[in-house]
Scaffold this motif. Structure first.
Motif, PDB file in Angstrom:
ATOM      1  N   ARG A 127       0.987  -1.217   0.116  1.00 43.81           N
ATOM      2  CA  ARG A 127      -0.045  -0.115  -0.102  1.00 43.81           C
ATOM      3  C   ARG A 127       0.790   1.263   0.115  1.00 43.81           C
ATOM      4  N   SER A 128       0.820   2.087  -0.760  1.00 44.21           N
ATOM      5  CA  SER A 128       1.468   3.335  -0.984  1.00 44.21           C
ATOM      6  C   SER A 128       1.590   4.068   0.401  1.00 44.21           C
ATOM      7  N   PRO A 129       2.945   4.611   0.843  1.00 40.28           N
ATOM      8  CA  PRO A 129       2.742   4.954   2.333  1.00 40.28           C
ATOM      9  C   PRO A 129       2.228   6.401   2.011  1.00 40.28           C
ATOM     10  N   VAL A 130       2.122   7.041   1.074  1.00 38.19           N
ATOM     11  CA  VAL A 130       1.511   8.190   0.918  1.00 38.19           C
ATOM     12  C   VAL A 130      -0.043   8.337   0.652  1.00 38.19           C
ATOM     13  N   GLU A 131      -0.596   7.506  -0.311  1.00 35.98           N
ATOM     14  CA  GLU A 131      -2.072   7.555  -0.606  1.00 35.98           C
ATOM     15  C   GLU A 131      -2.794   6.254  -0.097  1.00 35.98           C
ATOM     16  N   GLY A 132      -2.193   5.196   0.286  1.00 36.87           N
ATOM     17  CA  GLY A 132      -2.681   4.018   0.674  1.00 36.87           C
ATOM     18  C   GLY A 132      -3.094   3.045  -0.524  1.00 36.87           C
ATOM     19  N   THR A 133      -2.820   3.675  -1.780  1.00 37.24           N
ATOM     20  CA  THR A 133      -3.113   2.745  -3.162  1.00 37.24           C
ATOM     21  C   THR A 133      -2.239   1.663  -3.092  1.00 37.24           C
ATOM     22  N   LEU A 134      -2.715   0.848  -3.847  1.00 39.34           N
ATOM     23  CA  LEU A 134      -2.034  -0.585  -4.299  1.00 39.34           C
ATOM     24  C   LEU A 134      -0.804  -0.038  -5.157  1.00 39.34           C
ATOM     25  N   GLU A 135       0.180  -0.408  -4.950  1.00 40.70           N
ATOM     26  CA  GLU A 135       1.647  -0.328  -5.754  1.00 40.70           C
ATOM     27  C   GLU A 135       2.071  -1.646  -6.142  1.00 40.70           C
ATOM     28  N   LEU A 136       2.672  -1.929  -7.119  1.00 45.79           N
ATOM     29  CA  LEU A 136       3.375  -3.404  -7.605  1.00 45.79           C
ATOM     30  C   LEU A 136       4.804  -2.908  -7.760  1.00 45.79           C
ATOM     31  N   CYS A 137       5.667  -3.871  -7.382  1.00 49.39           N
ATOM     32  CA  CYS A 137       7.328  -3.588  -7.834  1.00 49.39           C
ATOM     33  C   CYS A 137       7.786  -4.351  -8.876  1.00 49.39           C
TER      34      CYS A 137
END
Length: 156
Positions: free
Chosen positions: A34-44
């Motif tokens: 979860r994005s540390p800024v927006e809480g949205t899903l991020e993939l690496c």
């Protein structure tokens, strides 16, 4: 000369049945957070300078290594992150360097860690799913974005 005195014939040098090409076994993860800024899903995604490509963290299994353990090891080696597996995703099957290859994948949540560039991976990117899908070099890797997203849908 008796049959027991006859000279022995050398072993047949022909290889016999066609040599079996073994499938290279590999494993990796679609690593998410979860994005540390927006809480949205991020993939690496990882960038491999040797191939100048963007892909999921993955690698060949060591002899006798459990595929899930190998996938988590590769994530740690390539991204510096520890991960918790959530679900197995579809495997990829393709030919690499003239040999068949199977890569087993898991959806895994990044829980801690820090990336440090190395010889194998010089950059990572955390991207929203739609951007990760476009950045991946191999089209077959993009299918795993949908497979990961399906793990977040509530069971019916």
């Amino acid at each position: 000369m008796s049959p027991s005195d006859s000279p022995r014939r050398p072993a047949d040098p022909s290889p016999g049945p066609a040599a079996v090409t073994l499938t290279v076994q590999a494993a990796g993860c679609v690593l998410w957070r979860r994005s540390p800024v927006e809480g949205t899903l991020e993939l690496c995604l990882v960038h491999r300078p040797k191939y100048d490509d963007w892909s999921w963290p993955k690698g060949k299994l060591k002899r006798g290594e459990d595929p899930l353990a190998g996938a988590l090891r590769e994530v740690a080696e390539e991204t510096g992150h520890w991960a918790v597996p959530v679900a197995e995703l579809p495997s990829a099957h393709y030919v690499a360097n003239g040999r068949p290859k199977r890569v087993r994948y898991w959806a895994a949540e990044a829980v801690s860690g820090t990336f440090t560039p190395n010889d194998e991976v010089d950059r990572i990117l955390w991207l929203p799913p739609h951007m990760a899908r476009r950045r991946l070099t191999e089209p077959r890797d993009a299918d795993l974005v949908d497979a990961l997203l399906a793990t977040f849908r509530p069971a019916r």
